[in-house]
Enzyme design. Structure first.
Site, PDB file in Angstrom:
ATOM      1  N   ASP A 150      11.050  25.360  -3.972  1.00 41.47           N
ATOM      2  CA  ASP A 150      10.231  25.784  -4.618  1.00 41.47           C
ATOM      3  C   ASP A 150      10.745  25.120  -6.501  1.00 41.47           C
ATOM      4  O   ASP A 150      11.619  25.381  -6.798  1.00 41.47           O
ATOM      5  CB  ASP A 150      11.204  27.007  -5.075  1.00 41.47           C
ATOM      6  CG  ASP A 150      10.757  28.365  -4.230  1.00 41.47           C
ATOM      7  OD1 ASP A 150       9.630  28.258  -4.140  1.00 41.47           O
ATOM      8  OD2 ASP A 150      11.481  28.918  -3.609  1.00 41.47           O
ATOM      9  N   ASP A 165       5.779  34.268   1.031  1.00 37.11           N
ATOM     10  CA  ASP A 165       7.830  33.807   0.354  1.00 37.11           C
ATOM     11  C   ASP A 165       7.558  34.709  -0.564  1.00 37.11           C
ATOM     12  O   ASP A 165       6.248  35.479  -1.731  1.00 37.11           O
ATOM     13  CB  ASP A 165       6.715  31.953  -0.743  1.00 37.11           C
ATOM     14  CG  ASP A 165       7.426  31.986  -1.334  1.00 37.11           C
ATOM     15  OD1 ASP A 165       8.825  32.081  -1.547  1.00 37.11           O
ATOM     16  OD2 ASP A 165       7.447  31.226  -1.815  1.00 37.11           O
ATOM     17  N   GLY A 166       8.499  35.111  -0.704  1.00 38.51           N
ATOM     18  CA  GLY A 166       9.144  35.912  -1.831  1.00 38.51           C
ATOM     19  C   GLY A 166       9.535  37.876  -1.108  1.00 38.51           C
ATOM     20  O   GLY A 166       8.841  38.341  -0.298  1.00 38.51           O
ATOM     21  N   GLY A 167      10.508  37.975  -1.105  1.00 35.42           N
ATOM     22  CA  GLY A 167      11.531  39.187  -0.836  1.00 35.42           C
ATOM     23  C   GLY A 167      10.985  39.721   0.575  1.00 35.42           C
ATOM     24  O   GLY A 167      11.483  40.983   0.963  1.00 35.42           O
ATOM     25  N   HIS A 201      12.520  24.651   2.137  1.00 42.98           N
ATOM     26  CA  HIS A 201      11.505  25.445   1.297  1.00 42.98           C
ATOM     27  C   HIS A 201      11.805  25.166  -0.137  1.00 42.98           C
ATOM     28  O   HIS A 201      12.967  25.975  -0.606  1.00 42.98           O
ATOM     29  CB  HIS A 201      11.279  26.691   1.377  1.00 42.98           C
ATOM     30  CG  HIS A 201      10.531  27.368   0.472  1.00 42.98           C
ATOM     31  ND1 HIS A 201       8.945  27.542   0.732  1.00 42.98           N
ATOM     32  CD2 HIS A 201       9.839  28.055  -1.319  1.00 42.98           C
ATOM     33  CE1 HIS A 201       8.194  27.933  -0.158  1.00 42.98           C
ATOM     34  NE2 HIS A 201       9.252  28.388  -0.973  1.00 42.98           N
ATOM     35  N   HIS A 258       7.182  23.078  -2.717  1.00 51.01           N
ATOM     36  CA  HIS A 258       6.333  24.576  -3.518  1.00 51.01           C
ATOM     37  C   HIS A 258       6.132  24.205  -4.643  1.00 51.01           C
ATOM     38  O   HIS A 258       7.052  24.656  -5.467  1.00 51.01           O
ATOM     39  CB  HIS A 258       6.732  25.916  -2.935  1.00 51.01           C
ATOM     40  CG  HIS A 258       5.856  27.067  -3.246  1.00 51.01           C
ATOM     41  ND1 HIS A 258       6.433  28.558  -3.671  1.00 51.01           N
ATOM     42  CD2 HIS A 258       5.001  26.783  -4.174  1.00 51.01           C
ATOM     43  CE1 HIS A 258       5.259  28.995  -4.592  1.00 51.01           C
ATOM     44  NE2 HIS A 258       4.843  28.703  -4.758  1.00 51.01           N
ATOM     45  N   MET A 308       8.848  24.622 -10.589  1.00 49.94           N
ATOM     46  CA  MET A 308       8.796  25.749 -11.137  1.00 49.94           C
ATOM     47  C   MET A 308       8.605  24.983 -12.642  1.00 49.94           C
ATOM     48  O   MET A 308       9.493  24.387 -13.295  1.00 49.94           O
ATOM     49  CB  MET A 308       9.587  26.586 -12.087  1.00 49.94           C
ATOM     50  CG  MET A 308      10.000  27.501 -10.725  1.00 49.94           C
ATOM     51  SD  MET A 308      10.572  29.009 -10.668  1.00 49.94           S
ATOM     52  CE  MET A 308      11.019  29.485  -9.045  1.00 49.94           C
ATOM     53  N   GLY A 326      15.147  33.285   0.237  1.00 49.73           N
ATOM     54  CA  GLY A 326      15.706  32.862  -0.855  1.00 49.73           C
ATOM     55  C   GLY A 326      16.760  33.395  -0.580  1.00 49.73           C
ATOM     56  O   GLY A 326      18.336  33.407   0.324  1.00 49.73           O
ATOM     57  N   GLY A 330       7.698  32.610  -9.745  1.00 45.18           N
ATOM     58  CA  GLY A 330       8.677  32.524 -10.909  1.00 45.18           C
ATOM     59  C   GLY A 330      10.241  33.204 -10.796  1.00 45.18           C
ATOM     60  O   GLY A 330      10.962  32.217 -10.915  1.00 45.18           O
ATOM     61  N   PHE A 331      10.834  34.263 -10.029  1.00 53.12           N
ATOM     62  CA  PHE A 331      11.988  34.643  -9.761  1.00 53.12           C
ATOM     63  C   PHE A 331      12.440  35.025  -8.271  1.00 53.12           C
ATOM     64  O   PHE A 331      11.221  35.883  -7.482  1.00 53.12           O
ATOM     65  CB  PHE A 331      12.442  35.475 -10.779  1.00 53.12           C
ATOM     66  CG  PHE A 331      12.538  34.797 -11.984  1.00 53.12           C
ATOM     67  CD1 PHE A 331      13.356  34.518 -12.911  1.00 53.12           C
ATOM     68  CD2 PHE A 331      10.726  35.273 -12.547  1.00 53.12           C
ATOM     69  CE1 PHE A 331      12.825  34.048 -13.809  1.00 53.12           C
ATOM     70  CE2 PHE A 331      10.872  35.047 -14.002  1.00 53.12           C
ATOM     71  CZ  PHE A 331      11.728  34.767 -14.803  1.00 53.12           C
ATOM     72  N   GLY A 332      13.735  34.602  -7.769  1.00 53.51           N
ATOM     73  CA  GLY A 332      14.384  34.695  -6.412  1.00 53.51           C
ATOM     74  C   GLY A 332      14.977  36.607  -6.271  1.00 53.51           C
ATOM     75  O   GLY A 332      14.815  36.706  -7.870  1.00 53.51           O
ATOM     76  N   GLY A 333      14.454  36.683  -5.572  1.00 58.38           N
ATOM     77  CA  GLY A 333      15.238  37.983  -5.440  1.00 58.38           C
ATOM     78  C   GLY A 333      14.601  39.133  -5.969  1.00 58.38           C
ATOM     79  O   GLY A 333      14.463  40.376  -5.996  1.00 58.38           O
ATOM     80  N   SER A 341      15.205  28.932   1.641  1.00 66.34           N
ATOM     81  CA  SER A 341      14.564  28.575  -0.572  1.00 66.34           C
ATOM     82  C   SER A 341      15.717  28.173  -0.968  1.00 66.34           C
ATOM     83  O   SER A 341      16.454  29.477  -1.482  1.00 66.34           O
ATOM     84  CB  SER A 341      13.885  29.355  -1.246  1.00 66.34           C
ATOM     85  OG  SER A 341      14.011  29.141  -2.434  1.00 66.34           O
ATOM     86  N   MET A 346       5.301  25.108  -8.164  1.00 65.69           N
ATOM     87  CA  MET A 346       4.767  26.260  -9.189  1.00 65.69           C
ATOM     88  C   MET A 346       4.223  25.897 -10.596  1.00 65.69           C
ATOM     89  O   MET A 346       4.897  25.431 -11.576  1.00 65.69           O
ATOM     90  CB  MET A 346       5.346  27.349  -9.256  1.00 65.69           C
ATOM     91  CG  MET A 346       5.160  28.004  -8.237  1.00 65.69           C
ATOM     92  SD  MET A 346       7.173  28.876  -7.506  1.00 65.69           S
ATOM     93  CE  MET A 346       7.531  28.005  -6.963  1.00 65.69           C
ATOM     94  N   MET A 392       2.133  34.383  -0.863  1.00 66.23           N
ATOM     95  CA  MET A 392       2.774  34.776  -2.016  1.00 66.23           C
ATOM     96  C   MET A 392       2.984  36.266  -1.461  1.00 66.23           C
ATOM     97  O   MET A 392       2.028  37.289  -2.111  1.00 66.23           O
ATOM     98  CB  MET A 392       2.846  34.586  -3.348  1.00 66.23           C
ATOM     99  CG  MET A 392       2.960  33.132  -3.715  1.00 66.23           C
ATOM    100  SD  MET A 392       4.460  32.435  -3.243  1.00 66.23           S
ATOM    101  CE  MET A 392       5.862  32.801  -4.183  1.00 66.23           C
TER     102      MET A 392
HETATM  103  C1  DX5 Z   1       9.827  32.163  -5.927  1.00 65.58           C
HETATM  104  C2  DX5 Z   1       9.764  31.670  -4.754  1.00 65.58           C
HETATM  105  C3  DX5 Z   1      10.648  31.831  -3.521  1.00 65.58           C
HETATM  106  C4  DX5 Z   1      11.755  32.848  -3.930  1.00 65.58           C
HETATM  107  C5  DX5 Z   1      11.775  33.302  -2.776  1.00 65.58           C
HETATM  108  O1  DX5 Z   1       8.679  32.512  -7.265  1.00 65.58           O
HETATM  109  O2  DX5 Z   1       8.554  31.046  -4.578  1.00 65.58           O
HETATM  110  O3  DX5 Z   1      10.835  31.134  -2.829  1.00 65.58           O
HETATM  111  O4  DX5 Z   1      12.654  32.345  -3.900  1.00 65.58           O
HETATM  112  O5  DX5 Z   1      12.926  34.070  -3.011  1.00 65.58           O
HETATM  113  P1  DX5 Z   1      13.786  35.847  -1.996  1.00 65.58           P
HETATM  114  O6  DX5 Z   1      13.818  35.750  -1.211  1.00 65.58           O
HETATM  115  O7  DX5 Z   1      15.222  35.792  -3.130  1.00 65.58           O
HETATM  116  O8  DX5 Z   1      12.479  36.027  -2.490  1.00 65.58           O
HETATM  117 ZN    ZN Z   2       8.785  29.552  -3.202  1.00 65.31          ZN
END
Ligand code: DX5
Ligand code: ZN
Length: 223
Positions: free
Chosen positions: A34, A174-176, A32, A65, A36, A196, A141-144, A7, A67, A136
């Site tokens: 993102d 997608d996510g974590g 990927h 993706h 937003m 990501g 909304g946020f990575g990490g 990502s 959002m 998801m």
């Molecule tokens: C969340 C995004 C994800 C995210 C993944 O809003 O859709 O794609 O950036 O990042 P990590 O892998 O850090 O959770």
């Molecule tokens: Zn995503």
């Protein structure tokens, strides 16, 4: 063979060219992206301009993706920017089929995404019309953020449906997602792992890509 999809949100944007080149060199073939809008999710990222830049930097497959509260307004812009797939949320379009058709008419692959609190069963009747199902594993909304464990059961349910109906829809998560949970996520039935933070902070990107490529839900499933 599972696929690792970095990502770009997790990349160092001051060195975007190097980051993408390093991903390509590590064996990445799927990115990927993102997008937003600060409305569907409480954050703003980037738009078609940056996607166009990314498209110039790599031949890899680009999944946008979206959002966004009104994703269909931007299908054309992302196509022109070089996206290969467009994924939007079931939360904004509970009847997603007309939008899948619009994406296909542009010559792109449609993807359907669901937030962690949307029952996975709601997506199943539509999957025959989608190339990608993006489950998801965090609230977007946020990575990490940390992987939500309930996602494993949701992946299994989707996998069983796809196999039972002999569909070709790929499951993306997608996510974590990181090295510690990748095996379980694929074992449950995922084809594509979005990473990501885990990818862009890894000091062995080629090793991480190889590890994900070595995983398969087909091999590990008992018949
Ligand atoms: C969340 C995004 C994800 C995210 C993944 O809003 O859709 O794609 O950036 O990042 P990590 O892998 O850090 O959770
Ligand atoms: Zn995503």
């Amino acid at each position: 063979m599972a696929t690792l999809a970095p990502s770009i949100l997790g990349a160092d944007f001051s060195r975007l060219g190097d980051e993408i080149q390093s991903a390509d060199a590590a064996g990445v073939r799927f990115f990927h992206l993102d997008i937003m809008d600060g409305h569907f999710v409480p954050n703003i990222s980037y738009g078609p301009g940056i996607v166009k830049t990314i498209d110039k930097l790599t031949d890899g497959f680009l999944d946008a993706h979206l959002m966004l509260s009104e994703p269909e307004k931007y299908f054309d812009a992302f196509k022109k920017a070089g996206a290969d797939a467009i994924t939007f949320h079931l939360e904004v379009h509970p009847d997603p089929l007309p939008y899948a058709q619009q994406i296909r008419q542009l010559g792109l692959q449609p993807g359907l995404s669901l937030n962690p609190d949307m029952p996975i069963e709601k997506a199943l009747p539509f999957l025959a019309h989608f190339d990608l199902l993006l489950i998801m594993s965090v609230f977007p909304g946020f990575g990490g953020q940390s992987f939500i464990e309930d996602t494993i059961g949701r992946i299994r349910t989707a996998r069983e449906h796809i196999d039972r109906e002999s569909l070709t829809t790929k499951i993306s998560v997608d996510g974590g997602v990181d090295r510690t949970n990748a095996e379980r996520v694929v074992e449950a039935g995922a084809d594509i792992l979005v990473m990501g933070t885990a990818f862009f902070t890894s000091d062995d990107r080629p090793g991480l890509v190889k590890h994900v490529n070595s995983l398969s839900h087909q091999k590990s499933r008992k018949v």
